[in-house]
Design a protein around this motif. Structure first.
Motif, mmCIF file in Angstrom:
data_model
loop_
_atom_site.group_PDB
_atom_site.id
_atom_site.type_symbol
_atom_site.label_atom_id
_atom_site.label_comp_id
_atom_site.label_asym_id
_atom_site.label_seq_id
_atom_site.Cartn_x
_atom_site.Cartn_y
_atom_site.Cartn_z
ATOM 1 N N ARG A 53 0.843 -1.192 0.000
ATOM 2 C CA ARG A 53 0.000 0.000 0.000
ATOM 3 C C ARG A 53 0.881 1.245 0.000
ATOM 4 O O ARG A 53 1.783 1.362 0.830
ATOM 5 N N ASN A 54 0.600 2.155 -0.912
ATOM 6 C CA ASN A 54 1.327 3.418 -0.912
ATOM 7 C C ASN A 54 0.376 4.564 -1.220
ATOM 8 O O ASN A 54 -0.630 4.395 -1.932
ATOM 9 N N ALA A 55 0.680 5.718 -0.659
ATOM 10 C CA ALA A 55 -0.114 6.907 -0.940
ATOM 11 C C ALA A 55 0.072 7.298 -2.405
ATOM 12 O O ALA A 55 1.172 7.208 -2.942
ATOM 13 N N GLY A 56 -1.005 7.723 -3.040
ATOM 14 C CA GLY A 56 -0.934 8.162 -4.428
ATOM 15 C C GLY A 56 -1.699 7.234 -5.364
ATOM 16 O O GLY A 56 -1.248 6.125 -5.632
ATOM 17 N N TYR A 57 -2.867 7.677 -5.815
ATOM 18 C CA TYR A 57 -3.643 6.890 -6.772
ATOM 19 C C TYR A 57 -2.910 6.819 -8.109
ATOM 20 O O TYR A 57 -2.008 7.616 -8.386
ATOM 21 N N SER A 58 -3.281 5.849 -8.935
ATOM 22 C CA SER A 58 -2.651 5.714 -10.247
ATOM 23 C C SER A 58 -3.099 6.852 -11.167
ATOM 24 O O SER A 58 -4.292 7.127 -11.280
ATOM 25 N N LEU A 59 -2.137 7.495 -11.800
ATOM 26 C CA LEU A 59 -2.479 8.564 -12.745
ATOM 27 C C LEU A 59 -3.061 7.996 -14.039
ATOM 28 O O LEU A 59 -3.662 8.733 -14.817
ATOM 29 N N LYS A 60 -2.856 6.702 -14.265
ATOM 30 C CA LYS A 60 -3.495 6.028 -15.395
ATOM 31 C C LYS A 60 -4.788 5.386 -14.900
ATOM 32 O O LYS A 60 -4.826 4.833 -13.809
ATOM 33 N N PRO A 61 -5.857 5.428 -15.704
ATOM 34 C CA PRO A 61 -7.093 4.752 -15.301
ATOM 35 C C PRO A 61 -6.838 3.269 -15.065
ATOM 36 O O PRO A 61 -5.979 2.660 -15.713
ATOM 37 N N GLU A 62 -7.593 2.685 -14.126
ATOM 38 C CA GLU A 62 -7.401 1.272 -13.796
ATOM 39 C C GLU A 62 -7.515 0.385 -15.033
ATOM 40 O O GLU A 62 -6.792 -0.597 -15.175
ATOM 41 N N ALA A 63 -8.435 0.745 -15.929
ATOM 42 C CA ALA A 63 -8.679 -0.092 -17.108
ATOM 43 C C ALA A 63 -7.476 -0.141 -18.035
ATOM 44 O O ALA A 63 -7.334 -1.076 -18.827
ATOM 45 N N THR A 64 -6.581 0.850 -17.959
ATOM 46 C CA THR A 64 -5.430 0.904 -18.869
ATOM 47 C C THR A 64 -4.131 0.490 -18.199
ATOM 48 O O THR A 64 -3.076 0.587 -18.816
ATOM 49 N N LEU A 65 -4.197 0.049 -16.933
ATOM 50 C CA LEU A 65 -2.980 -0.428 -16.279
ATOM 51 C C LEU A 65 -2.453 -1.643 -17.032
ATOM 52 O O LEU A 65 -3.169 -2.608 -17.286
ATOM 53 N N GLY A 66 -1.200 -1.598 -17.395
ATOM 54 C CA GLY A 66 -0.615 -2.665 -18.198
ATOM 55 C C GLY A 66 -0.481 -2.306 -19.659
ATOM 56 O O GLY A 66 0.271 -2.952 -20.393
ATOM 57 N N ASP A 67 -1.202 -1.261 -20.099
ATOM 58 C CA ASP A 67 -1.037 -0.793 -21.472
ATOM 59 C C ASP A 67 0.289 -0.053 -21.595
ATOM 60 O O ASP A 67 0.840 0.456 -20.609
ATOM 61 N N MET A 68 0.802 0.013 -22.803
ATOM 62 C CA MET A 68 2.066 0.717 -23.022
ATOM 63 C C MET A 68 1.904 2.202 -22.713
ATOM 64 O O MET A 68 0.843 2.783 -22.917
ATOM 65 N N GLY A 69 2.994 2.804 -22.262
ATOM 66 C CA GLY A 69 2.959 4.213 -21.899
ATOM 67 C C GLY A 69 2.733 4.376 -20.414
ATOM 68 O O GLY A 69 2.067 3.552 -19.774
ATOM 69 N N SER A 70 3.311 5.415 -19.845
ATOM 70 C CA SER A 70 3.171 5.635 -18.405
ATOM 71 C C SER A 70 2.965 7.111 -18.122
ATOM 72 O O SER A 70 3.362 7.971 -18.903
ATOM 73 N N LYS A 71 2.320 7.384 -16.983
ATOM 74 C CA LYS A 71 2.161 8.744 -16.477
ATOM 75 C C LYS A 71 2.887 8.802 -15.145
ATOM 76 O O LYS A 71 2.624 7.982 -14.254
ATOM 77 N N LEU A 72 3.781 9.752 -15.002
ATOM 78 C CA LEU A 72 4.697 9.770 -13.866
ATOM 79 C C LEU A 72 4.335 10.859 -12.873
ATOM 80 O O LEU A 72 4.196 12.032 -13.235
ATOM 81 N N ARG A 73 4.216 10.478 -11.616
ATOM 82 C CA ARG A 73 4.009 11.451 -10.553
ATOM 83 C C ARG A 73 5.347 12.065 -10.136
ATOM 84 O O ARG A 73 5.406 13.234 -9.768
ATOM 85 N N ASN A 74 6.407 11.273 -10.210
ATOM 86 C CA ASN A 74 7.744 11.725 -9.807
ATOM 87 C C ASN A 74 8.726 11.505 -10.955
ATOM 88 O O ASN A 74 9.519 10.554 -10.939
ATOM 89 N N PRO A 75 8.696 12.360 -11.982
ATOM 90 C CA PRO A 75 9.527 12.117 -13.169
ATOM 91 C C PRO A 75 11.028 12.141 -12.900
ATOM 92 O O PRO A 75 11.777 11.437 -13.573
ATOM 93 N N LEU A 76 11.496 12.915 -11.920
ATOM 94 C CA LEU A 76 12.930 12.956 -11.629
ATOM 95 C C LEU A 76 13.395 11.622 -11.046
ATOM 96 O O LEU A 76 14.424 11.070 -11.457
ATOM 97 N N ILE A 77 12.629 11.101 -10.083
ATOM 98 C CA ILE A 77 12.962 9.803 -9.497
ATOM 99 C C ILE A 77 12.865 8.715 -10.552
ATOM 100 O O ILE A 77 13.742 7.849 -10.664
ATOM 101 N N ALA A 78 11.802 8.768 -11.351
ATOM 102 C CA ALA A 78 11.605 7.748 -12.387
ATOM 103 C C ALA A 78 12.756 7.739 -13.382
ATOM 104 O O ALA A 78 13.222 6.678 -13.808
ATOM 105 N N SER A 79 13.240 8.927 -13.751
ATOM 106 C CA SER A 79 14.325 9.020 -14.727
ATOM 107 C C SER A 79 15.585 8.321 -14.225
ATOM 108 O O SER A 79 16.245 7.585 -14.970
ATOM 109 N N VAL A 80 15.922 8.534 -12.951
ATOM 110 C CA VAL A 80 17.109 7.891 -12.388
ATOM 111 C C VAL A 80 16.923 6.373 -12.332
ATOM 112 O O VAL A 80 17.830 5.607 -12.686
#
Length: 652
Positions: A345-372
């Motif tokens: 469990r972590n704070a922060g809902y998915s920025l992608k709709p549940e129905a599209t989880l697993g589809d290609m492409g991502s939406k990032l809440r923390n792009p700096l952390i994600a980049s590293v």
């Protein structure tokens, strides 16, 4: 949001367990309540706007469900509403309204779009008051309807408006010395394995971190931002500057959060490290605590003992939690290892709709952390991690993960079953219901309820792919038609548990892999680093050994006197200290508080308990993982204890 007719909206109100995007009101006139809902729909991040249906009576003692009452002079009401949206807010809101006939009566269907981040917050004219911290004139959508947000709850909207994410913020007391030089060296080592001649590796430490956007210069010093601290900060600096940034790993014997109050947790571990060290450490902790299977691959001459969950699945699960977490919320990541599953469990809902989880492409809440993390090959690129997990689990003969994204609660829950949901033992258990001719979706719903103790609409959607209405209909049949599950909670927090006659049935045998494990789980490390948990376990609940209701004679004399002095219309400054004091002595259920304080439970929850929990953070749920747990109660937080001290109340 898709276009819905008034009839479809009413059907969803009557059938769905959750309606955060639909609000119904009688609305004989366009008053404050209507305009506050419009403001909340426009402001709430990730909700996508919402529908307002005017001319509808809410459930009451006369009518068990929503009923059509209609509106008089609908055209005038609609014109007034449109005018208010132009004139009452600092910036006009463009709403789409229409008068429609429903059951032969006129109703108004209104769609309120969510504003773009640059246009938020939507606020009423002249309402902002910098002196009164509770009056912002800005409304948001909560679990129990609309509420006026506090200054703290306003910050995410203002950050998004400026185009700045929380990870880019530089904390006031942060310094270059808060960075761990050994972790910076670790980054260089890991990066060189992926790309030996990467440009940033040729620069000095400060220039390299500046290129990664992890530090900025203030006067003559390089100062890390939140992302820099999270990735490479010293543990003591993280404790000082970001005290809730940790992972709580909990090992529970059994399949329920609390089974024996005397032995709440079998194992607890507090992890507070920079992410570059935390990710492999948490991955190893989970792996070492899993039973292992004997496997002899074709062509191999030696056996191998592999954990039930593939290594790559564990890595993706850990990385997803730390990479997509909302670090502005003071809530540690919680990893719970049950006997039949792992929940993260972590704070922060998915920025992608549940129905599209697993589809290609991502939406990032923390792009700096994600980049590293991408650069170091910790994370899958192009949003392919969830698809990879599903594929690997299927290859291992395990059930697909269950992902539940809760927008209003701002939480994401990932559940990994340690066996096949429709395995042999589970199918044998289902044979007792063969005469009911359950559909596949109904069988899955019943099994998941049994495995994890409860199910809600979102959880069923996650394992079946059904839409919200279809999932609600499945649960409704199991509840009303077959009487196999019982409903708890209400509205957006509805959940279902097995009916009592099924709860008394013997628990399903543990997945065969646990019985066939070649060795006991390795938990030798888990007893060596738990010193913090004796003093900092506010998020893990409290000891429930004395959860039995106390009598008035058990209360401190001064508290009893304060309760006796309360009047039926006591103000918050009199009532709140009593509530927080009571919950500091032991967890209290809402009905217990209502009885103790001679209040109506509904009013107490809406006007006081919800505000104390959601906005003031002085109390919290005893079972935060299941909001409408049948034994749900309230406990005082550390902030609440400190607040009581400022009120001159010391808890013994």
């Amino acid at each position: 949001m898709d276009e819905f007719t008034s009839e479809e909206l009413l059907e969803q109100l009557q059938q769905l367990d959750e309606q955060p995007r639909i609000e119904a009101k009688r609305a004989s006139e366009i008053g404050k309540s209507v305009m506050q809902t419009i403001c909340a729909f426009a402001n709430e991040p990730g909700l996508g706007g919402g529908y307002l249906l005017l001319g509808i009576d809410e459930p009451s003692s006369v009518h068990e469900s929503f009923t059509v009452c209609g509106v008089t002079d609908a055209d005038t009401l609609l014109n007034t509403l449109q005018g208010n949206c132009r004139e009452q807010f600092e910036s006009p809101i463009c709403v789409k309204g229409q008068v429609e006939l429903l059951d032969g009566k006129k109703v108004i269907r209104l769609f309120v779009p969510e504003l773009a981040p640059s246009a938020k917050p939507c606020t009423f004219k002249g309402k902002f008051d910098s002196k009164n911290k509770r009056k912002t004139g800005i409304w948001r959508r909560g679990l129990n309807g609309d509420y006026e947000c506090s200054q703290q709850e306003l910050e995410p909207l203002l950050l998004a408006k400026s185009g700045t994410s929380y990870e880019q913020i530089q904390l006031a007391d942060a310094h270059w010395d808060d960075l761990d030089l050994s972790v910076i060296a670790l980054y260089r080592t890991l990066r060189s394995k992926v790309r030996p001649y990467a440009e940033e590796l040729q620069a000095s430490d400060a220039e390299m971190l500046y290129a990664l956007n992890l530090v900025r210069k203030q006067q003559d010093e390089w100062v890390p931002n939140v992302a820099g601290l999270l990735l490479m900060g010293k543990p003591l600096a993280l404790r000082r500057l970001l005290p809730s940034v940790r992972v709580d790993y909990v090992r529970i014997n059994g399949t329920k959060w609390v089974e024996d109050p005397e032995h709440r947790f079998a194992t607890t571990l507090d992890l507070r490290e920079p992410l570059l060290r935390l990710i492999p450490k948490l991955e190893a902790t989970i792996t070492d605590d899993l039973p292992r299977h004997f496997r002899l691959k074709e062509g191999d001459t030696q056996r191998s003992d592999e954990p039930l969950l593939p290594h790559k699945v564990i890595r993706e699960a850990v990385v997803n939690a730390v990479m997509h977490r909302d670090y502005q919320v003071n809530q540690p990541i919680l990893v719970v290892r049950y006997s039949n599953r792992i929940e993260i469990r972590n704070a922060g809902y998915s920025l992608k709709p549940e129905a599209t989880l697993g589809d290609m492409g991502s939406k990032l809440r923390n792009p700096l952390i994600a980049s590293v993390l991408y650069d170091l090959n910790f994370a899958e690129t192009k949003g392919s991690g969830i698809r990879t997990m599903r594929r690997l689990l299927k290859q291992s003969g395990l059930a697909a993960p269950v992902f539940v994204s809760k927008v209003i609660e701002n939480e994401f829950v990932a559940t990994y079953l340690l066996h096949q949901l429709l395995g042999e033992e589970q199918l044998n258990w289902l044979t007792q219901f063969s005469h009911l001719h359950l559909t596949d979706d109904e069988a899955k719903a019943l099994l998941l309820t049994r495995e994890i103790g409860a199910i809600d609409n979102a959880g069923l959607r996650a394992i079946t792919g059904l839409d919200t209405l279809s999932a609600s209909q499945v649960l409704g049949r199991l509840h009303h038609q077959y009487h196999l599950i019982e409903q708890g909670g209400a509205s957006s927090a509805t959940y279902y548990q097995l009916a009592p006659q099924l709860q008394n049935d013997d628990q399903l045998p543990l997945f065969s892999g646990e019985a066939e494990a070649s060795s006991e789980p390795n938990t030798s490390d888990l007893g060596t680093d738990t010193s913090d948990l004796g003093t900092d376990t506010s998020d893990l609940g409290t000891d429930t050994s004395d959860l039995n209701p106390a009598t008035d004679t058990d209360l401190p004399e001064k508290l009893s006197q304060k309760i006796e002095q309360l009047t039926p219309k006591a103000r918050r400054d009199k009532l709140w200290p009593v509530i927080v004091w009571l919950c500091a002595l032991r967890p209290y259920k809402a009905e217990e508080l209502a009885t103790q304080l001679s209040r109506k439970e509904t009013h107490l929850k809406h006007s006081h308990l919800n505000v104390l929990r959601e906005q003031e953070k002085l109390i919290d749920y005893l079972y935060p993982e299941v909001i409408n747990h049948p034994s749900q109660a309230y406990k005082t937080t550390d902030k609440g204890t400190n607040w009581l001290k400022h009120q001159g109340i010391e808890i013994e």
